[in-house]
Design an enzyme around this catalytic site. Structure first.
Site, PDB file in Angstrom:
ATOM      1  CG  ASP A  10      -1.741   1.185   1.410  1.00  0.00           C
ATOM      2  OD1 ASP A  10      -1.647   2.125   0.591  1.00  0.00           O
ATOM      3  OD2 ASP A  10      -2.518   1.209   2.381  1.00  0.00           O
ATOM      4  CG  ASP A  34      -6.608  10.879  -6.456  1.00  0.00           C
ATOM      5  OD1 ASP A  34      -5.976  11.495  -5.577  1.00  0.00           O
ATOM      6  OD2 ASP A  34      -7.307  11.445  -7.326  1.00  0.00           O
ATOM      7  CB  THR A 118      -2.296  -0.163 -14.490  1.00  0.00           C
ATOM      8  OG1 THR A 118      -2.103  -0.080 -13.076  1.00  0.00           O
ATOM      9  CG2 THR A 118      -1.009   0.195 -15.203  1.00  0.00           C
TER      10      THR A 118
HETATM   11  N1  AR6 Z   1      -1.286   1.531  -3.079  1.00  0.00           N
HETATM   12  C1  AR6 Z   1      -0.691   1.208  -4.256  1.00  0.00           C
HETATM   13  N2  AR6 Z   1      -1.370   1.005  -5.402  1.00  0.00           N
HETATM   14  C2  AR6 Z   1      -2.713   1.132  -5.354  1.00  0.00           C
HETATM   15  C3  AR6 Z   1      -3.413   1.479  -4.175  1.00  0.00           C
HETATM   16  C4  AR6 Z   1      -2.644   1.688  -3.003  1.00  0.00           C
HETATM   17  N3  AR6 Z   1      -3.207   2.006  -1.835  1.00  0.00           N
HETATM   18  N4  AR6 Z   1      -4.749   1.533  -4.466  1.00  0.00           N
HETATM   19  C5  AR6 Z   1      -4.873   1.223  -5.773  1.00  0.00           C
HETATM   20  N5  AR6 Z   1      -3.649   0.976  -6.310  1.00  0.00           N
HETATM   21  P1  AR6 Z   1      -6.056   3.830 -10.170  1.00  0.00           P
HETATM   22  P2  AR6 Z   1      -5.507   5.287 -12.682  1.00  0.00           P
HETATM   23  C6  AR6 Z   1      -3.294   0.621  -7.699  1.00  0.00           C
HETATM   24  O1  AR6 Z   1      -7.406   3.427 -10.661  1.00  0.00           O
HETATM   25  O2  AR6 Z   1      -5.754   4.054 -13.486  1.00  0.00           O
HETATM   26  C7  AR6 Z   1      -8.766   7.876  -9.615  1.00  0.00           C
HETATM   27  O3  AR6 Z   1     -10.141   7.991  -9.370  1.00  0.00           O
HETATM   28  C8  AR6 Z   1      -4.334   0.002  -8.584  1.00  0.00           C
HETATM   29  O4  AR6 Z   1      -4.484  -1.386  -8.310  1.00  0.00           O
HETATM   30  O5  AR6 Z   1      -5.929   4.283  -8.768  1.00  0.00           O
HETATM   31  O6  AR6 Z   1      -4.308   6.117 -13.006  1.00  0.00           O
HETATM   32  C9  AR6 Z   1      -8.127   9.207  -9.992  1.00  0.00           C
HETATM   33  O7  AR6 Z   1      -8.716  10.296  -9.323  1.00  0.00           O
HETATM   34  C10 AR6 Z   1      -3.721   0.248  -9.955  1.00  0.00           C
HETATM   35  O8  AR6 Z   1      -2.728  -0.732 -10.236  1.00  0.00           O
HETATM   36  O9  AR6 Z   1      -5.432   5.022 -11.097  1.00  0.00           O
HETATM   37  C11 AR6 Z   1      -8.358   9.271 -11.472  1.00  0.00           C
HETATM   38  O10 AR6 Z   1      -9.652   9.761 -11.775  1.00  0.00           O
HETATM   39  C12 AR6 Z   1      -3.006   1.577  -9.793  1.00  0.00           C
HETATM   40  O11 AR6 Z   1      -2.962   1.825  -8.377  1.00  0.00           O
HETATM   41  C13 AR6 Z   1      -8.239   7.826 -11.905  1.00  0.00           C
HETATM   42  O12 AR6 Z   1      -8.584   7.044 -10.758  1.00  0.00           O
HETATM   43  C14 AR6 Z   1      -3.679   2.743 -10.476  1.00  0.00           C
HETATM   44  O13 AR6 Z   1      -5.093   2.601 -10.433  1.00  0.00           O
HETATM   45  C15 AR6 Z   1      -6.827   7.475 -12.306  1.00  0.00           C
HETATM   46  O14 AR6 Z   1      -6.813   6.177 -12.822  1.00  0.00           O
END
Ligand code: AR6
Length: 179
Positions: A10, A34, A118
């Protein structure tokens, strides 16, 4: 030398000088990583982000880490995957490069990245890992304050993509699991 390593964990729990947030152009919070970063940093982060007036896709902006162990949050906005022919690979590489530039400008020694784009933005995780590792490797060939770059994966599958890409260079790179 800068060490590159990948782990499953995390990102909100990491005590690197900076953690990177995969945000959106508003910088005003969302789901996924985020949402987790805003929850862990506390409401001061959203208040600060309001003063940043958003961020273009492929760019990055910095804030304090507030209640996080990390001193800084570097907010970047990954591309939404729409098939790969709309500049998505270049924009994703730009997220990594601009984040590293900000970190180096601040003289930071360590930074952790999530797997930008991703999740909700649907960038294929295997291709994204290759871009992430290659862009970081390219950046750290120049003189930089950075001594450690962590790829913080959220699944064993994602870790596997990073391990595959990190493996060939041998001794100065390694991959591991946290806990
Ligand atoms: N620690 C590490 N990685 C994480 C965590 C965590 N706590 N939580 C999720 N991930 P995403 P995006 C991973 O959807 O695709 C948001 O609403 C997750 O499994 O968070 O860039 C923003 O505000 C995945 O591999 O980001 C934007 O609107 C990775 O983080 C949108 O999502 C990215 O998934 C951005 O989408």
């Amino acid at each position: 030398m800068t060490e590159l390593r990948a782990l499953v964990g995390d990102i909100t729990q990491l005590a690197t000088d900076a953690i990177v947030n995969a945000s959106n152009e508003s910088l005003l919070g969302g789901g996924g990583v985020d949402g987790a970063i805003h929850r862990a940093a506390g409401p001061e982060l959203l208040a600060f982000c309001r003063t940043l007036h958003g961020c273009a896709t492929g760019a990055a902006k910095v804030s304090p880490g507030f209640r996080l162990a990390a001193k800084h949050v570097i907010h970047t906005v990954g591309p939404v995957w729409t098939g790969g022919h709309n500049g998505e690979p270049e924009l994703l590489a730009s997220c990594y490069r601009r984040s590293l530039e900000l970190a180096a400008d601040l003289g930071l020694r360590s930074i952790a990245f999530p797997c930008i784009s991703t999740g909700v933005y649907r960038f294929p995780a295997d291709a994204a890992a290759i871009i992430a590792v290659r862009t970081v490797r390219q950046f750290v060939t120049t003189a930089t304050s950075l001594r450690e770059v962590v790829f913080c994966c959220f699944s064993e599958q994602a870790l596997g993509y990073y391990q595959r890409e990190l493996a060939p260079l041998g001794d100065d790179t390694r991959s591991e699991r946290s806990e």
